[in-house]
Design a protein around this motif. Structure first.
Motif, PDB file in Angstrom:
ATOM      1  N   ALA A 139      11.746   4.597 -11.587  1.00 16.54           N
ATOM      2  CA  ALA A 139      13.190   4.525 -11.321  1.00 16.54           C
ATOM      3  C   ALA A 139      13.827   3.317 -11.995  1.00 16.54           C
ATOM      4  CB  ALA A 139      13.456   4.500  -9.816  1.00 16.54           C
TER       5      ALA A 139
ATOM      6  N   PHE B 278      18.022  14.136 -13.338  1.00 22.35           N
ATOM      7  CA  PHE B 278      18.022  14.945 -12.118  1.00 22.35           C
ATOM      8  C   PHE B 278      18.071  16.431 -12.446  1.00 22.35           C
ATOM      9  CE2 PHE B 278      20.288  11.232  -9.874  1.00 22.35           C
ATOM     10  CZ  PHE B 278      19.089  10.678  -9.493  1.00 22.35           C
TER      11      PHE B 278
ATOM     12  N   ALA C 259      16.734  21.433  -2.123  1.00 17.37           N
ATOM     13  CA  ALA C 259      16.168  20.704  -0.986  1.00 17.37           C
ATOM     14  C   ALA C 259      14.970  19.891  -1.459  1.00 17.37           C
ATOM     15  CB  ALA C 259      15.756  21.677   0.105  1.00 17.37           C
ATOM     16  N   PRO C 260      15.104  18.582  -1.538  1.00 22.57           N
ATOM     17  CA  PRO C 260      13.947  17.780  -1.942  1.00 22.57           C
ATOM     18  C   PRO C 260      12.942  17.664  -0.790  1.00 22.57           C
ATOM     19  CG  PRO C 260      16.029  16.567  -2.184  1.00 22.57           C
ATOM     20  CD  PRO C 260      16.287  17.754  -1.315  1.00 22.57           C
ATOM     21  N   TYR C 261      11.712  17.409  -1.121  1.00 26.89           N
ATOM     22  CA  TYR C 261      10.706  17.056  -0.113  1.00 26.89           C
ATOM     23  C   TYR C 261       9.653  16.195  -0.788  1.00 26.89           C
ATOM     24  CZ  TYR C 261       7.758  20.738  -2.133  1.00 26.89           C
ATOM     25  OH  TYR C 261       7.015  21.519  -2.982  1.00 26.89           O
ATOM     26  N   ARG C 262       8.852  15.552   0.037  1.00 26.55           N
ATOM     27  CA  ARG C 262       7.823  14.676  -0.513  1.00 26.55           C
ATOM     28  C   ARG C 262       6.473  15.279  -0.192  1.00 26.55           C
ATOM     29  NH1 ARG C 262       8.266   8.090  -0.513  1.00 26.55           N
ATOM     30  NH2 ARG C 262       7.069   7.933  -2.433  1.00 26.55           N
TER      31      ARG C 262
ATOM     32  N   TRP D 208       8.042  13.329  -5.271  1.00 30.29           N
ATOM     33  CA  TRP D 208       9.275  13.938  -4.772  1.00 30.29           C
ATOM     34  C   TRP D 208       9.429  15.281  -5.469  1.00 30.29           C
ATOM     35  CZ3 TRP D 208      12.659  12.174  -1.007  1.00 30.29           C
ATOM     36  CH2 TRP D 208      12.379  10.896  -0.492  1.00 30.29           C
TER      37      TRP D 208
ATOM     38  N   THR E 255      15.026   5.615   1.654  1.00 30.53           N
ATOM     39  CA  THR E 255      15.133   6.610   2.726  1.00 30.53           C
ATOM     40  C   THR E 255      13.768   7.237   3.044  1.00 30.53           C
ATOM     41  OG1 THR E 255      17.413   7.033   2.118  1.00 30.53           O
ATOM     42  CG2 THR E 255      16.299   8.766   3.331  1.00 30.53           C
ATOM     43  N   HIS E 256      13.506   7.394   4.335  1.00 26.81           N
ATOM     44  CA  HIS E 256      12.238   7.911   4.851  1.00 26.81           C
ATOM     45  C   HIS E 256      12.016   9.364   4.399  1.00 26.81           C
ATOM     46  CE1 HIS E 256       9.316   8.825   8.200  1.00 26.81           C
ATOM     47  NE2 HIS E 256       8.980   7.581   7.931  1.00 26.81           N
ATOM     48  N   PHE E 257      10.755   9.729   4.180  1.00 24.60           N
ATOM     49  CA  PHE E 257      10.454  11.073   3.680  1.00 24.60           C
ATOM     50  C   PHE E 257      10.944  12.172   4.621  1.00 24.60           C
ATOM     51  CE2 PHE E 257       6.881  10.397   6.423  1.00 24.60           C
ATOM     52  CZ  PHE E 257       6.526  11.653   6.872  1.00 24.60           C
TER      53      PHE E 257
ATOM     54  N   ALA F 228      14.042  13.547   3.391  1.00 26.03           N
ATOM     55  CA  ALA F 228      14.013  13.904   1.967  1.00 26.03           C
ATOM     56  C   ALA F 228      14.961  15.044   1.656  1.00 26.03           C
ATOM     57  CB  ALA F 228      12.590  14.271   1.536  1.00 26.03           C
ATOM     58  N   SER F 229      15.026  16.026   2.543  1.00 21.68           N
ATOM     59  CA  SER F 229      15.829  17.199   2.211  1.00 21.68           C
ATOM     60  C   SER F 229      17.320  16.880   2.199  1.00 21.68           C
ATOM     61  CB  SER F 229      15.522  18.348   3.169  1.00 21.68           C
ATOM     62  OG  SER F 229      15.836  17.971   4.487  1.00 21.68           O
ATOM     63  N   ASP F 230      17.707  15.709   2.683  1.00 24.48           N
ATOM     64  CA  ASP F 230      19.112  15.301   2.657  1.00 24.48           C
ATOM     65  C   ASP F 230      19.479  14.475   1.433  1.00 24.48           C
ATOM     66  OD1 ASP F 230      19.836  16.479   5.126  1.00 24.48           O
ATOM     67  OD2 ASP F 230      18.885  14.826   6.197  1.00 24.48           O
ATOM     68  N   MET F 231      18.530  14.198   0.568  1.00 19.31           N
ATOM     69  CA  MET F 231      18.812  13.318  -0.565  1.00 19.31           C
ATOM     70  C   MET F 231      19.588  14.069  -1.643  1.00 19.31           C
ATOM     71  SD  MET F 231      17.569  10.621   0.598  1.00 19.31           S
ATOM     72  CE  MET F 231      18.051   9.598  -0.813  1.00 19.31           C
TER      73      MET F 231
ATOM     74  N   VAL G 177      21.331  12.013  -4.184  1.00 18.89           N
ATOM     75  CA  VAL G 177      20.840  11.093  -5.225  1.00 18.89           C
ATOM     76  C   VAL G 177      19.861  10.160  -4.528  1.00 18.89           C
ATOM     77  CG1 VAL G 177      21.436   9.277  -6.862  1.00 18.89           C
ATOM     78  CG2 VAL G 177      23.042  11.165  -6.460  1.00 18.89           C
ATOM     79  N   PRO G 178      18.612  10.133  -4.959  1.00 22.03           N
ATOM     80  CA  PRO G 178      17.631   9.324  -4.229  1.00 22.03           C
ATOM     81  C   PRO G 178      17.835   7.824  -4.450  1.00 22.03           C
ATOM     82  CG  PRO G 178      16.594  10.538  -6.046  1.00 22.03           C
ATOM     83  CD  PRO G 178      18.033  10.919  -6.048  1.00 22.03           C
TER      84      PRO G 178
ATOM     85  N   PHE H 237      15.809   5.425  -4.934  1.00 23.87           N
ATOM     86  CA  PHE H 237      14.501   4.915  -5.344  1.00 23.87           C
ATOM     87  C   PHE H 237      14.574   3.420  -5.653  1.00 23.87           C
ATOM     88  CE2 PHE H 237      13.501   9.343  -7.226  1.00 23.87           C
ATOM     89  CZ  PHE H 237      13.050   9.787  -5.999  1.00 23.87           C
ATOM     90  N   LEU H 238      13.493   2.749  -5.360  1.00 27.78           N
ATOM     91  CA  LEU H 238      13.382   1.322  -5.665  1.00 27.78           C
ATOM     92  C   LEU H 238      13.385   1.087  -7.170  1.00 27.78           C
ATOM     93  CD1 LEU H 238      12.670  -1.621  -4.814  1.00 27.78           C
ATOM     94  CD2 LEU H 238      10.274  -0.944  -4.965  1.00 27.78           C
TER      95      LEU H 238
END
Lengths: 268, 268, 268, 268
Positions: free
Chosen positions: A30, A38, A48-51, A57, C25-27, C30-33, C35-36, C38-39
């Motif tokens: 990042a 993206f 829907a993102p997930y980890r 990701w 943001t906690h995994f 994730a489905s709410d991201m 734009v992530p 990210f660090l």
């Protein structure tokens, strides 16, 4: 150095079709993103993102019936340096490996350690431990497999790649991963962008690349048995036990891929 | 009901040999342990526990050259009830599956979803969704595979079990798991103890059993295509994507298994 | 509702300095991201992700000597609803608590259950069980502690916050957690983003928020004794026994934090 | 060598009282158990085992009002050798530590790394890295703390033990653990049986012992700053971040401990 990275895939779906995807630069890069690559969809659908359990990701969508364009296009900063070489990286005893590396010693969908163990030991038993052993594996695989897109097959395993002597970059990676695991070196699969910088032209059409990492000397190191020289402009997308864990796209239903483009180009 | 559960494996090692093991009753059954079936080794060696990415507690040791006896012997409380049936458990759409179940839709070492997908759809497309579909898969697998220990092979995959029509309990489980995944139902492999209570004699020699769980109706449910009737006295040891993830024992070096005993017996 | 969430921290390091971080943001969100967040690091350094024993995905880096900027900037979807209230959530008997909640009854670095047990019983023995008891604890803590950033101290414990009657959000959380545990209610610490939506202006400078979850009625519920009203726009970053388990950043060596910004803003 | 190990605790409870316990030889020593020291209760109550996040097998009960006797009595085989010394065990850089060791660098209930960091660096900065540094810490702690049961206090922390200069074995362990963590060496608390074999008489009354393990040279090593000489007959019961994680017994309600006996004796 700046790299423009991205992809465009055109699909046709006869019916609404769920998909999961491991696409876009890995979150650990990042800091290098100038413009993020993206995932975008046309038509627009909810993403829907997930980890996953490897930390990647991922994304899921339901593609409607009809045409679907998946794309991403970004700019990433890169050191411009070739893959580093740590020739003195030592090989861990199995008992000193961190527990989190142990899954990468076991077999997986495309890496049949059980079937290739005897061959691995015959081939590599006398090579020096650590970095040199991984390099010896890469050297063997690089020469054993003849590259050709016509040899690509979604179901091809390391054993099949070994037997047929033909394949694409992911087959090189799977075979080298399998040999590493047989020789007690944790190895994991990587997929990503890879530029052609520093290699002679003409260049092949762009594609995602498959390589691998081996755990030696207390950390993960990059190896690329397909190219087998340190390369410039490598951008990770996803990591897992083998290609099965990090599907670029996985569609749950019939579909037709009508166009597929990937780019990894140096820009001013 | 009380069950005496345990195992004894005798090995010969030509040289010091690292091992990893998934042995002993699963932590989710901890509250049922009357006498724990902890792993013991003879000769005594250091046991290093660790937790894998599926939550199983595993062990690693370095076995010295020579004879090694691995054993465990415990007593576990059980309801005495057969595996429950939830015939109304619905099938999730892929988009409504919890993210943590998605890995169990993908292929794995012994479950080649890519190779069996077409066959699965031909066989099961017209079956009702949910519990009934999983049961239809179990019915098919139960009748398609002929049981026989002489058909056991460490490298046997679902595809091979399907083609050969022969196998042992883990092959039944792998084939049913693969079909479930092809039909978009998350499925995971289970290994454990299984008693013969309620089944006609003569009973086969004891062994670890392999079965599977399918994710339907918002939770994981037990299915056992080898036996294909609700059974009494099932005690989980480990869970993963397939047998590759939960090796009873995995030895990193040559070895000879000279004796193998497992017991799961009702006691007064 | 969409929230822009992010952070920027500027450090100076006299020498290369390892760090671990629980940021982003906690995994489970994730489905709410959209734009992530990210660090990112400037200068760019290698980021090694890992998962801790609480399930949080963490990062580690080695910061070089000199200036370091850590930042993240994302957009997250939110229901826009205030924290839910389940006033009828019952209190578990200790013997009916799931085993995995038991660690959250014990003491921890900043939660000295042993020192506050008598006080807790005196204060809360007569309150109704369950949700009402946790709310009574929050009410007490909310009024007992006077808020002020000048009272922040990295080493401050629940006991000290109780004695001094002063603190910041994490001290409120630690004291309420400690009282809950003393009253046999499992409680765990949460850190995350928290918007000011719905609260009267002027708003304080942005910061990470600390709140907690209590296990009642068969699940974990959010409580925020600092604010003590249901709030809108709460985005989890990490969870653990107390703030010690989820360090925003932990530096292994001397350093100077020269700037610190956090934002959680509604966007169109 | 054979050791008889066991314990007897007599309690009085004014009301039914839940308890959790970490009692009995650790499962990794199962191979050495000739007679297991299983927990027994008088009156008989149901014992519900569970496994905590550190892998320890723990127990919970609800003690009825009145008298309660908790006991265990077993025989364990032991090598009879003193604690091993690996003077060449190297110190890991933080970035090369396995992720599973990182929690053991953070603070915990009785180990205030934040408060003791400066002192630790002043005291130990010039000591050699690795085994020698851990030994230097043990040497300091051994001489700094004056032993005495009258100094025992359930709430005593490493900082308090340092300041007061007085304590019992667990205070020695907590202070040494804290110093190790401050010096970037993962350290975890151990509780168990410890025989007096090889030490001059008269022997103190039996008790559980507290020591610690440090992660150096790719594995965990035993250190005992209370005794500070390699000892014979050490039998692990439980492991965690500090004594808070492995409570011998933790009672959730008022109680009176009327008798407490522990034995660790060589037998023929």
């Amino acid at each position: 150095m700046k790299l423009r990275v991205g992809f465009e895939m055109l699909y046709e779906f006869p019916q609404p079709t769920p998909m999961i995807m491991v696409l876009g630069t890995h979150f650990t890069r990042a800091s290098d993103m100038i413009v993020p690559d993206f995932l975008t969809t046309d038509p627009v659908v909810e993403i829907a993102p997930y980890r996953d359990m490897f930390g990647n990701w991922c994304s899921r969508i339901v593609a409607p019936a009809g045409h679907m364009r998946l794309s991403g296009d970004g700019v990433v900063r890169d050191s411009g340096l070739p893959d580093p070489v740590f020739a003195s990286a030592f090989q861990h005893t199995i008992e000193s490996l961190p527990a989190e590396t142990l899954p990468y010693l076991l077999g997986s969908r495309y890496c049949e350690t059980d079937r290739l163990s005897e061959i691995a030991w015959k081939l590599f038993e006398k090579t020096p431990l650590g970095w040199a052993r991984v390099q010896a594996i890469c050297d063997f695989v690089h020469h054993h497999i003849a590259f050709g897109y016509e040899h690509a097959r979604a179901t091809k395993t390391a054993w099949e790649a070994y037997s047929e002597g033909k394949g694409v970059c992911r087959d090189y990676a799977h075979l080298a991963i399998t040999f590493c695991r047989c020789m007690n070196i944790p190895a994991r699969y990587c997929t990503g962008y890879l530029s052609d910088i520093g290699t002679p032209q003409p260049w092949a059409a762009g594609d995602f690349a498959g390589w691998f990492e081996a755990y030696i000397g207390g950390r993960w190191h990059t190896f690329d048995p397909r190219n087998n020289v340190p390369r410039i402009g490598r951008v990770l997308i996803g990591q897992g036990r083998d290609a099965c864990d990090v599907p670029i796209t996985q569609t749950f239903g019939p579909n037709k891929l009508t166009s597929f483009k990937v780019w990894t180009d140096e820009i001013a």
